[in-house]
Write a protein that holds these residues in place. Structure first.
Motif, PDB file in Angstrom:
ATOM      1  N   VAL A  28      35.874 -40.667 -14.364  1.00 20.56           N
ATOM      2  CA  VAL A  28      34.799 -41.465 -13.779  1.00 20.56           C
ATOM      3  C   VAL A  28      33.500 -40.673 -13.724  1.00 20.56           C
ATOM      4  N   ARG A  29      33.576 -39.394 -13.370  1.00 19.21           N
ATOM      5  CA  ARG A  29      32.346 -38.575 -13.373  1.00 19.21           C
ATOM      6  C   ARG A  29      31.753 -38.507 -14.770  1.00 19.21           C
ATOM      7  N   HIS A  30      32.606 -38.352 -15.776  1.00 11.29           N
ATOM      8  CA  HIS A  30      32.109 -38.374 -17.152  1.00 11.29           C
ATOM      9  C   HIS A  30      31.409 -39.694 -17.442  1.00 11.29           C
ATOM     10  N   ALA A  31      32.040 -40.806 -17.040  1.00  8.29           N
ATOM     11  CA  ALA A  31      31.461 -42.121 -17.302  1.00  8.29           C
ATOM     12  C   ALA A  31      30.094 -42.261 -16.652  1.00  8.29           C
ATOM     13  N   LEU A  32      29.983 -41.853 -15.413  1.00 14.67           N
ATOM     14  CA  LEU A  32      28.709 -41.963 -14.709  1.00 14.67           C
ATOM     15  C   LEU A  32      27.633 -41.107 -15.374  1.00 14.67           C
ATOM     16  N   GLU A  33      28.017 -39.916 -15.841  1.00 18.62           N
ATOM     17  CA  GLU A  33      27.050 -39.057 -16.527  1.00 18.62           C
ATOM     18  C   GLU A  33      26.662 -39.645 -17.880  1.00 18.62           C
ATOM     19  N   ALA A  34      27.625 -40.234 -18.594  1.00 14.31           N
ATOM     20  CA  ALA A  34      27.308 -40.857 -19.888  1.00 14.31           C
ATOM     21  C   ALA A  34      26.367 -42.031 -19.708  1.00 14.31           C
ATOM     22  N   VAL A  35      26.589 -42.832 -18.670  1.00 14.50           N
ATOM     23  CA  VAL A  35      25.673 -43.940 -18.377  1.00 14.50           C
ATOM     24  C   VAL A  35      24.278 -43.394 -18.095  1.00 14.50           C
ATOM     25  N   ARG A  36      24.207 -42.339 -17.299  1.00 15.17           N
ATOM     26  CA  ARG A  36      22.897 -41.750 -16.968  1.00 15.17           C
ATOM     27  C   ARG A  36      22.178 -41.250 -18.210  1.00 15.17           C
ATOM     28  N   LEU A  37      22.923 -40.629 -19.120  1.00 14.18           N
ATOM     29  CA  LEU A  37      22.308 -40.029 -20.301  1.00 14.18           C
ATOM     30  C   LEU A  37      21.913 -41.059 -21.352  1.00 14.18           C
ATOM     31  N   HIS A  38      22.707 -42.086 -21.519  1.00 16.19           N
ATOM     32  CA  HIS A  38      22.556 -42.943 -22.697  1.00 16.19           C
ATOM     33  C   HIS A  38      22.164 -44.392 -22.425  1.00 16.19           C
ATOM     34  N   ASP A  39      22.369 -44.862 -21.193  1.00 11.79           N
ATOM     35  CA  ASP A  39      22.195 -46.307 -21.017  1.00 11.79           C
ATOM     36  C   ASP A  39      20.741 -46.741 -20.956  1.00 11.79           C
ATOM     37  N   GLY A  40      19.843 -45.819 -20.741  1.00 13.49           N
ATOM     38  CA  GLY A  40      18.439 -46.182 -20.831  1.00 13.49           C
ATOM     39  C   GLY A  40      18.062 -46.647 -22.229  1.00 13.49           C
ATOM     40  N   THR A  41      18.776 -46.143 -23.222  1.00  8.11           N
ATOM     41  CA  THR A  41      18.562 -46.556 -24.614  1.00  8.11           C
ATOM     42  C   THR A  41      19.443 -47.736 -24.986  1.00  8.11           C
ATOM     43  N   PRO A 142      18.058 -56.730 -24.420  1.00 10.43           N
ATOM     44  CA  PRO A 142      19.107 -56.608 -25.427  1.00 10.43           C
ATOM     45  C   PRO A 142      19.916 -55.330 -25.275  1.00 10.43           C
ATOM     46  N   THR A 143      21.147 -55.388 -25.748  1.00 10.62           N
ATOM     47  CA  THR A 143      21.989 -54.207 -25.867  1.00 10.62           C
ATOM     48  C   THR A 143      21.859 -53.669 -27.283  1.00 10.62           C
ATOM     49  N   VAL A 144      21.845 -52.345 -27.423  1.00  6.95           N
ATOM     50  CA  VAL A 144      21.625 -51.691 -28.712  1.00  6.95           C
ATOM     51  C   VAL A 144      22.937 -51.098 -29.223  1.00  6.95           C
ATOM     52  N   ASN A 145      23.230 -51.304 -30.489  1.00  5.84           N
ATOM     53  CA  ASN A 145      24.416 -50.724 -31.104  1.00  5.84           C
ATOM     54  C   ASN A 145      24.342 -49.196 -31.010  1.00  5.84           C
TER      55      ASN A 145
END
Length: 456
Positions: A28-41, A142-145
């Protein structure tokens, strides 16, 4: 470990959790960090659960005591935002519901995941009201591939956020819904496995309707083994019983469509399909077949009539008088208006056609004595987010018939094509043939996997 978690499968994570080599909290910590790093894009997540890390901690405490709730114990999963999750709003990415209160109860599908031990990470972006296959119509943007995000290609829809979150490595699996391609296209365009089960074999209670005669809930993940595990949790009888039956892969007879693909597909898709057929010949006989119903305009018309009529009938109470109607995307609003104008007689005729098509497709398998059909999910890899509507209409061509016939489809990744994008292949069988499809897909995966992930 962090880099490894971007590509870990559910099966691998479950084994590591049981062996004490990994914790749910780490996932879950990995998931939260991945969202923080990548979901802005990428814009895949709409709501992240504030209790996910706490729930993971409870799972770890239970695991330390040798207690596991089920096969998904401690595994974080994402849920498409037309599926109710207790404590989170269900917006269906529509301005109609942006002020919705949190759901008071889980949908049946989510309740089954929780009972099997899953941790719900959050809710994912989608096409508004599940009414497109692009991932670009959400009121949240939109969501980006995640493959080459700088190119801003579509991930497929309407389950765009679930596919993107998994492919980008936030977590190893999640739920989508599929009415007319909404799991199959995102899985195929994002390099994932996905399942649309036999219609009526997975409970859709607690899921916002698109067209109940076509709606299914299914899963996406990184491996066929993961899909097998998830489907066994989600399935109703008699599919649940069929999945638990023993099966062995014998010499397969596989229906293939080289002429259709060669005539209509892009060069990249032709090359990917040719390679896929060559590989499947190792497991049996690939038999060229013809199924004119695949691109029959009458099939397209019936799918459209059923989808629009039921959509308008079932969501009218939410649209009429809603102060945010004028903020809806034109695609779902137009579909609603078309449904309101469809005569009941036309709908009933389309439903009779649906019944006939289901019988014809199942008879097709029996008459040719093929185990399943092998096709690309689409005639091309993912188009740009701003592609013309024709690209997405064409994208549905190879899924429309199987949507209305209600037969199961398993999507498995193909190879990365010459343009650097994945194109999935779909294995389509007769009703309740999921066990065979999954076993065949597992044999293929064992031989040719693992498939690359975009952020590895």
């Amino acid at each position: 470990m962090l880099d490894t978690l971007y590509s870990i499968t559910i099966t691998q994570a479950a084994a590591a959790l049981r062996a004490g080599e990994l914790t749910s909290a780490a996932l879950v910590r990995h998931a939260l960090e991945a969202v923080r790093l990548h979901d802005g894009t990428l814009n895949a997540m709409l709501h992240v659960s504030a209790s996910a890390l706490e729930e993971a901690g409870r799972c770890d405490t239970e695991a330390d005591q040798g207690s596991f709730r089920g096969p998904l114990h401690g595994i974080p999963l994402v849920i498409k935002d037309n599926i109710d999750v207790r404590g989170l709003p269900t917006t269906a990415a529509s301005p109609l519901f942006t002020h919705a209160d949190p759901a008071e109860a889980d949908s049946v599908a989510v309740a089954r995941l929780r009972a099997a031990g899953a941790v719900i990470l959050g809710k994912t972006n989608m096409d508004e009201l599940a009414a497109h296959v692009s991932g670009r119509t959400s009121c949240f943007g939109p969501t980006v591939n995640p493959w080459h995000p700088e190119r801003r290609l579509c991930p497929g829809g309407s389950s765009s956020g679930t596919a993107t979150a998994i492919a980008a490595g936030y977590c190893p699996g999640g739920l989508g819904t599929d009415t007319g391609g909404s799991i199959r296209l995102p899985a195929g365009w994002c390099g994932l496995c996905g399942i649309r089960p036999t219609h009526g074999q997975s409970d859709v209670s607690g899921i916002y309707p698109r067209a109940v005669s076509l709606d299914t809930v299914g899963a996406m993940a990184r491996s066929v083994r993961d899909i097998d595990l998830l489907l066994q949790v989600l399935a109703d009888p008699p599919l649940r019983d069929a999945l638990r039956a023993s099966s062995s892969i014998r010499y397969l007879r596989i229906g293939v469509f080289p002429d259709l693909v060669r005539t209509k597909a892009s060069p990249e898709a032709i090359a990917a399909y040719t390679e896929a057929v060559s590989r499947w010949e190792e497991f049996g006989e690939c038999i060229p077949v013809s199924l004119p119903l695949l691109d029959d305009l009458a099939v397209v018309d019936s799918v459209g009539i059923i989808r629009s009529y039921e959509f308008a009938r079932d969501i009218r109470k939410d649209i009429e008088g809603n102060p945010f109607v004028d903020k809806m995307h034109p695609v779902p609003l137009t579909d609603y208006k078309n449904g309101r104008q469809t005569a009941p007689e036309a709908y009933h005729a389309a439903m009779r056609h649906k019944q006939a098509l289901s019988a014809q497709v199942n008879a097709f398998f029996a008459s040719l004595q093929v185990d399943f059909l092998l096709l690309p999910v689409a005639f091309s890899t993912a188009p740009p987010i701003n592609a013309p509507q024709e690209a997405f209409t064409m994208g549905r061509t190879l899924v429309n018939l199987f949507s209305i016939a209600g037969v199961p489809t398993l999507v498995i990744p193909g190879e990365v094509t010459a343009n650097g994008m994945p194109l999935g292949m779909q294995l389509v069988g007769p009703a309740l043939s999921e066990r065979l499809l999954l076993d065949a897909g597992t044999v293929y995966e064992t031989t040719y996997g693992p498939f690359p992930v975009p952020m590895s």
